[in-house]
Design a protein around this motif. Structure first.
Motif, PDB file in Angstrom:
ATOM      1  N   GLY A   1     -54.098  50.177  84.228  1.00 49.86           N
ATOM      2  CA  GLY A   1     -53.770  51.138  83.182  1.00 49.86           C
ATOM      3  C   GLY A   1     -54.939  51.835  82.527  1.00 49.86           C
ATOM      4  N   VAL A   2     -56.132  51.784  83.129  1.00 48.31           N
ATOM      5  CA  VAL A   2     -57.242  52.515  82.522  1.00 48.31           C
ATOM      6  C   VAL A   2     -56.993  54.013  82.676  1.00 48.31           C
ATOM      7  CG1 VAL A   2     -58.895  50.649  82.953  1.00 48.31           C
ATOM      8  CG2 VAL A   2     -58.747  52.541  84.549  1.00 48.31           C
ATOM      9  N   THR A   3     -57.545  54.775  81.777  1.00 46.17           N
ATOM     10  CA  THR A   3     -57.332  56.216  81.765  1.00 46.17           C
ATOM     11  C   THR A   3     -58.170  56.916  82.825  1.00 46.17           C
ATOM     12  OG1 THR A   3     -57.020  56.018  79.379  1.00 46.17           O
ATOM     13  CG2 THR A   3     -57.328  58.235  80.248  1.00 46.17           C
ATOM     14  N   TYR A   4     -59.422  56.487  82.964  1.00 50.09           N
ATOM     15  CA  TYR A   4     -60.335  57.154  83.902  1.00 50.09           C
ATOM     16  C   TYR A   4     -61.346  56.150  84.422  1.00 50.09           C
ATOM     17  CZ  TYR A   4     -63.533  60.565  85.909  1.00 50.09           C
ATOM     18  OH  TYR A   4     -64.310  61.278  86.771  1.00 50.09           O
TER      19      TYR A   4
ATOM     20  N   SER B   1     -61.651  45.655  80.457  1.00 51.35           N
ATOM     21  CA  SER B   1     -60.646  46.719  80.391  1.00 51.35           C
ATOM     22  C   SER B   1     -59.225  46.155  80.437  1.00 51.35           C
ATOM     23  CB  SER B   1     -60.867  47.745  81.499  1.00 51.35           C
ATOM     24  OG  SER B   1     -60.684  47.172  82.771  1.00 51.35           O
ATOM     25  N   ILE B   2     -59.000  45.117  81.229  1.00 54.62           N
ATOM     26  CA  ILE B   2     -57.676  44.492  81.281  1.00 54.62           C
ATOM     27  C   ILE B   2     -57.325  43.866  79.931  1.00 54.62           C
ATOM     28  CG2 ILE B   2     -56.359  42.580  82.288  1.00 54.62           C
ATOM     29  CD1 ILE B   2     -57.785  43.265  84.965  1.00 54.62           C
ATOM     30  N   ASN B   3     -58.276  43.195  79.322  1.00 50.00           N
ATOM     31  CA  ASN B   3     -58.036  42.582  78.013  1.00 50.00           C
ATOM     32  C   ASN B   3     -57.783  43.628  76.934  1.00 50.00           C
ATOM     33  OD1 ASN B   3     -58.174  39.894  78.838  1.00 50.00           O
ATOM     34  ND2 ASN B   3     -60.394  39.832  78.626  1.00 50.00           N
ATOM     35  N   ILE B   4     -58.516  44.706  76.980  1.00 49.28           N
ATOM     36  CA  ILE B   4     -58.314  45.785  75.999  1.00 49.28           C
ATOM     37  C   ILE B   4     -56.926  46.391  76.164  1.00 49.28           C
ATOM     38  CG2 ILE B   4     -59.049  48.101  75.302  1.00 49.28           C
ATOM     39  CD1 ILE B   4     -61.929  47.144  76.063  1.00 49.28           C
ATOM     40  N   ARG B   5     -56.537  46.667  77.420  1.00 48.91           N
ATOM     41  CA  ARG B   5     -55.220  47.261  77.675  1.00 48.91           C
ATOM     42  C   ARG B   5     -54.111  46.333  77.157  1.00 48.91           C
ATOM     43  NH1 ARG B   5     -54.161  51.304  77.137  1.00 48.91           N
ATOM     44  NH2 ARG B   5     -55.275  52.336  78.804  1.00 48.91           N
ATOM     45  N   ALA B   6     -54.278  45.028  77.342  1.00 45.69           N
ATOM     46  CA  ALA B   6     -53.262  44.075  76.887  1.00 45.69           C
ATOM     47  C   ALA B   6     -53.108  44.104  75.370  1.00 45.69           C
ATOM     48  CB  ALA B   6     -53.619  42.666  77.353  1.00 45.69           C
TER      49      ALA B   6
ATOM     50  N   HIS C   1     -54.243  46.706  73.312  1.00 47.21           N
ATOM     51  CA  HIS C   1     -54.110  48.070  72.788  1.00 47.21           C
ATOM     52  C   HIS C   1     -53.492  48.957  73.877  1.00 47.21           C
ATOM     53  CE1 HIS C   1     -56.641  46.854  69.422  1.00 47.21           C
ATOM     54  NE2 HIS C   1     -57.447  46.289  70.308  1.00 47.21           N
ATOM     55  N   PRO C   2     -52.178  48.915  74.032  1.00 42.62           N
ATOM     56  CA  PRO C   2     -51.525  49.607  75.144  1.00 42.62           C
ATOM     57  C   PRO C   2     -51.660  51.128  75.147  1.00 42.62           C
ATOM     58  CG  PRO C   2     -49.914  48.460  73.759  1.00 42.62           C
ATOM     59  CD  PRO C   2     -51.262  48.134  73.231  1.00 42.62           C
ATOM     60  N   THR C   3     -51.957  51.748  74.009  1.00 42.67           N
ATOM     61  CA  THR C   3     -52.053  53.210  73.980  1.00 42.67           C
ATOM     62  C   THR C   3     -53.492  53.720  73.952  1.00 42.67           C
ATOM     63  OG1 THR C   3     -51.894  53.246  71.568  1.00 42.67           O
ATOM     64  CG2 THR C   3     -49.828  53.414  72.818  1.00 42.67           C
ATOM     65  N   CYS C   4     -54.446  52.822  73.989  1.00 48.16           N
ATOM     66  CA  CYS C   4     -55.864  53.205  73.924  1.00 48.16           C
ATOM     67  C   CYS C   4     -56.282  53.913  75.217  1.00 48.16           C
ATOM     68  CB  CYS C   4     -56.709  51.948  73.719  1.00 48.16           C
ATOM     69  SG  CYS C   4     -58.477  52.259  73.608  1.00 48.16           S
ATOM     70  N   ARG C   5     -57.062  54.987  75.090  1.00 45.77           N
ATOM     71  CA  ARG C   5     -57.655  55.623  76.267  1.00 45.77           C
ATOM     72  C   ARG C   5     -58.879  54.798  76.656  1.00 45.77           C
ATOM     73  NH1 ARG C   5     -58.771  61.724  75.673  1.00 45.77           N
ATOM     74  NH2 ARG C   5     -59.904  60.930  73.920  1.00 45.77           N
ATOM     75  N   ILE C   6     -58.911  54.337  77.894  1.00 45.78           N
ATOM     76  CA  ILE C   6     -59.997  53.477  78.362  1.00 45.78           C
ATOM     77  C   ILE C   6     -60.687  54.145  79.549  1.00 45.78           C
ATOM     78  CG2 ILE C   6     -60.614  51.200  79.263  1.00 45.78           C
ATOM     79  CD1 ILE C   6     -57.972  50.162  78.033  1.00 45.78           C
ATOM     80  N   ILE C   7     -61.990  54.338  79.423  1.00 51.00           N
ATOM     81  CA  ILE C   7     -62.807  54.900  80.488  1.00 51.00           C
ATOM     82  C   ILE C   7     -63.729  53.789  80.958  1.00 51.00           C
ATOM     83  CG2 ILE C   7     -64.587  56.585  81.073  1.00 51.00           C
ATOM     84  CD1 ILE C   7     -62.220  57.223  78.192  1.00 51.00           C
TER      85      ILE C   7
ATOM     86  N   LEU D   1     -61.965  54.235  74.424  1.00 47.33           N
ATOM     87  CA  LEU D   1     -62.974  53.217  74.504  1.00 47.33           C
ATOM     88  C   LEU D   1     -63.660  53.350  75.854  1.00 47.33           C
ATOM     89  CD1 LEU D   1     -63.883  50.498  72.976  1.00 47.33           C
ATOM     90  CD2 LEU D   1     -62.623  49.441  74.845  1.00 47.33           C
ATOM     91  N   ILE D   2     -64.973  53.259  75.856  1.00 44.95           N
ATOM     92  CA  ILE D   2     -65.743  53.333  77.096  1.00 44.95           C
ATOM     93  C   ILE D   2     -66.282  51.948  77.410  1.00 44.95           C
ATOM     94  CG2 ILE D   2     -67.751  54.328  78.238  1.00 44.95           C
ATOM     95  CD1 ILE D   2     -67.355  56.783  76.392  1.00 44.95           C
ATOM     96  N   VAL D   3     -65.983  51.464  78.613  1.00 40.92           N
ATOM     97  CA  VAL D   3     -66.462  50.169  79.083  1.00 40.92           C
ATOM     98  C   VAL D   3     -67.508  50.462  80.162  1.00 40.92           C
ATOM     99  CG1 VAL D   3     -65.834  47.969  80.133  1.00 40.92           C
ATOM    100  CG2 VAL D   3     -64.213  49.143  78.626  1.00 40.92           C
TER     101      VAL D   3
END
Length: 167
Positions: free
Chosen positions: A44-47, A15-20, A22-28, A1-3
């Motif tokens: 915990g964002v990926t990039y 991004s914090i809400n998404i990580r909470a 969806h713990p395995t989602c790649r977040i940019i 997911l790109i924010v």
């Protein structure tokens, strides 16, 4: 997911809400204020993409090592025909268990791309990037090879490695 909104605070909260959820989602996440980088990484964002930081490094390179800046510009735009690409080592790949040196030699010997880095998958699911890796390192399923080449080189690499480009 790109924010990627123009509001860094919104990007951080999103991004914090998404990580909470969806713990395995790649977040940019795109940010304008680089001081938020550590907070985003801790969440915990990926990039974290910060165009001003990258631009600043490119300007410094242009001043002190202009050919390096030209190469980075060419490779990052692929207008010169060369591109950095990532190939994932899967459990079915025949390169599992081979050394970096063996794969580097195989690629160069067949006119393929130049192996410039590997990304080793850690037990926590994150990757450690090793530029110009030691030839004795043995490749494992889940690792990634990062190569430099033009379209023909990278096609040869894909065929020789038995891996698809990307993740």
């Amino acid at each position: 997911l790109i924010v990627s909104s123009a509001d860094d605070t919104l990007n951080l909260v999103t991004s914090i809400n998404i990580r909470a959820r969806h713990p395995t989602c790649r977040i940019i996440v795109y940010i304008q204020r680089d001081e938020l980088r550590a907070t985003l990484q801790a969440s915990g964002v990926t990039y974290v993409a910060s165009p001003f930081e990258l631009s600043g490094r490119l300007v410094a390179s242009a001043a002190f090592e202009p050919e390096v800046a030209l190469l980075v510009d060419e490779v990052s735009s692929s207008q010169g025909g060369f591109d950095l690409q990532q190939f994932m080592v899967t459990p079915k790949s025949h390169i599992v268990g081979h050394s970096v040196k063996a794969i580097r030699d195989l690629l160069l010997g067949r006119g393929g791309a130049l192996l410039v880095a590997i990304a080793q998958l850690g037990s926590d699911g994150t990757f450690a990037i090793l530029a110009n890796p030691d030839g004795a390192i043995v490749l494992r399923a889940g690792d990634a090879l990062i190569v430099l080449g033009d379209d023909d080189h990278n096609e040869i690499a894909s065929e020789l490695l038995g891996c698809e480009q990307g993740r």
